[in-house]
Design a protein around this motif. Structure first.
Motif, PDB file in Angstrom:
ATOM      1  N   SER A 239     -57.144 -32.379  48.298  1.00 41.18           N
ATOM      2  CA  SER A 239     -57.087 -33.501  47.358  1.00 41.18           C
ATOM      3  C   SER A 239     -55.970 -34.466  47.730  1.00 41.18           C
ATOM      4  N   HIS A 298     -59.027 -33.507  42.181  1.00 43.09           N
ATOM      5  CA  HIS A 298     -60.020 -34.037  43.128  1.00 43.09           C
ATOM      6  C   HIS A 298     -60.679 -35.314  42.593  1.00 43.09           C
ATOM      7  N   VAL A 299     -60.737 -35.447  41.269  1.00 40.59           N
ATOM      8  CA  VAL A 299     -61.315 -36.653  40.662  1.00 40.59           C
ATOM      9  C   VAL A 299     -60.483 -37.876  41.038  1.00 40.59           C
ATOM     10  N   SER A 301     -58.799 -38.266  43.749  1.00 40.69           N
ATOM     11  CA  SER A 301     -59.076 -38.570  45.154  1.00 40.69           C
ATOM     12  C   SER A 301     -60.357 -39.380  45.302  1.00 40.69           C
ATOM     13  N   ILE A 302     -61.367 -38.999  44.552  1.00 32.87           N
ATOM     14  CA  ILE A 302     -62.654 -39.716  44.619  1.00 32.87           C
ATOM     15  C   ILE A 302     -62.495 -41.155  44.130  1.00 32.87           C
ATOM     16  N   CYS A 305     -60.929 -43.326  46.728  1.00 33.63           N
ATOM     17  CA  CYS A 305     -61.869 -43.717  47.790  1.00 33.63           C
ATOM     18  C   CYS A 305     -62.713 -44.917  47.341  1.00 33.63           C
TER      19      CYS A 305
END
Length: 392
Positions: A239, A298-299, A301-302, A305
């Motif tokens: 992450s 991880h959310v 990180s998305i 992007c």
């Protein structure tokens, strides 16, 4: 519950450590356009040299020292590690401020990166000897370093030359030295190294299903220990890696190209303002763990992007009507990056047992540097590709 005097001093000390350790790194990136202009007559915002080159110099040595540090760093006393980091920081400011050669500037930036990398591994590991609240203090300090560094450089550069502005920054490692030796109350565990045969990650349901390192592996097989620990921390490390790749591709691959031409601010001033707004977002989010802990990193990180896609499109097509929208998006970018950082390390601190926490925190710091290295390499290609199409 009221904090003791030593706990208050520990919180203050780690906040200052966070500021001082990241200060040089922030200054080099905030001054990236000026450092390039210092050695290059090409002043166009799509010049031959990308700020990605400064980013690589500002992170590759840091990444290298973080990658190899888990193999030997515990054998060095904290006094030695901290003193070395401070000395390197001082040298870096003096070198960058006093030279105009591009190669020597890069060397100075590399020295700053060595200082930052050694300091981050050292201070993150050091948090294992204190209450977990110092993790938030450290993270808040690293975030505040962004605001303080970027804002200070922006203000000084309006009245002084870039070199004069950087000379003033030598005060920062001096403050760091005084804080370590005279403010921080050092616990007796500074001189202890205990290894216990237990799994790395634990949660409320009991130990994780990770491999268990034996004492023999701890002492005789450092690469096995490195691999096993990284595998157990892969969720947080991946992450961090992803959010930093996207974040620094935005900062060093698109910022210098996103220029609103019909403004009083020059391209260089707009770049510095972008850096300040970004650092404000980082500081706000890195200071949030004491109030709210977000577990699903991880959310973040998305979402980062998705931000990257927006900024690449903006750099290529220039469709955003006003700079205020860009500033809001940059602030959001900083929130995501800082949030992923502090929540990842906060979770590691909570989930890793005390006897392996020091090693785990130091190792996890490698992942963000790895992401920044990848971003630095890709940023140059991204910059050159976009500049083929967007010409002022």
């Amino acid at each position: 519950m009221e904090l003791s005097r030593s706990q208050k001093r520990a919180l203050l000390s780690f906040w200052v450590f966070g500021i001082c350790n990241n200060f040089g790194y922030v200054i080099m990136l905030s001054a990236a356009v000026d450092l390039i202009a210092k050695s290059d007559d090409d002043s166009s915002y799509c010049g031959a040299k990308s700020t990605g080159a400064i980013l690589l110099a500002d992170i590759l040595p840091s990444f290298g020292i973080k990658a190899i540090a888990p193999l030997f760093i515990n054998k060095m006393h904290y006094n030695v590690k901290v003193s070395l980091a401070i000395l390197l920081s001082l040298i870096s400011f003096l070198v960058v401020a006093s030279v105009s050669s591009y190669s020597l500037i890069i060397i100075g930036v590399c020295i700053a990166a060595l200082s930052s990398g050694l300091g981050e591994v050292t201070f993150l590991a050091m948090t294992s000897h204190f209450d977990k609240s110092v993790v938030t203090a450290w993270s808040s300090g690293t975030g505040f370093a962004g605001i303080l560094g970027a804002t200070t450089y922006l203000a000084l550069s309006l009245v002084l030359t870039p070199s004069q502005s950087i000379y003033i920054m030598v005060l920062v490692p001096v403050i760091e030295m005084l804080t370590y030796w005279f403010v921080l109350v050092k616990p007796a565990t500074f001189n202890e190294r205990n290894y216990v045969d237990k799994p790395l990650l634990e949660d409320q349901d009991g130990p994780s299903e990770a491999l268990i390192l034996t004492d023999e592996a701890e002492h005789q097989k450092p690469f096995v220990k490195l691999y096993t620990t990284a595998r157990e921390l892969k969720y947080f490390m991946m992450s961090l890696f992803l959010v930093y790749v996207a974040e620094y591709l935005i900062n060093q691959g698109t910022f210098e190209i996103i220029w609103f031409q019909h403004m009083a601010w020059s391209a260089a001033v707009q770049y510095r303002v972008y850096q300040v707004v970004y650092q404000v977002g980082v500081t706000v989010s890195r200071s949030s763990a004491s109030f709210y802990h977000f577990k699903h990193v991880h959310v973040l990180s998305i979402l980062q992007c998705i931000n990257l896609v927006y900024f690449i499109c903006e750099a290529r097509y220039a469709f955003t009507p006003h700079i205020s929208i860009i500033l809001i998006m940059i602030f959001w970018e900083g929130l995501l990056g800082g949030g992923c950082y502090v929540n990842s390390f906060y979770a590691i601190y909570e989930q890793v047992p005390h006897h392996k926490r020091e090693y785990a925190l130091g190792l996890a710091s490698v992942s963000d540097s790895c992401g920044i290295v990848c971003a630095g390499i890709l940023a140059t290609f991204l910059h050159n590709y976009i500049c083929k199409f967007r010409v002022p």
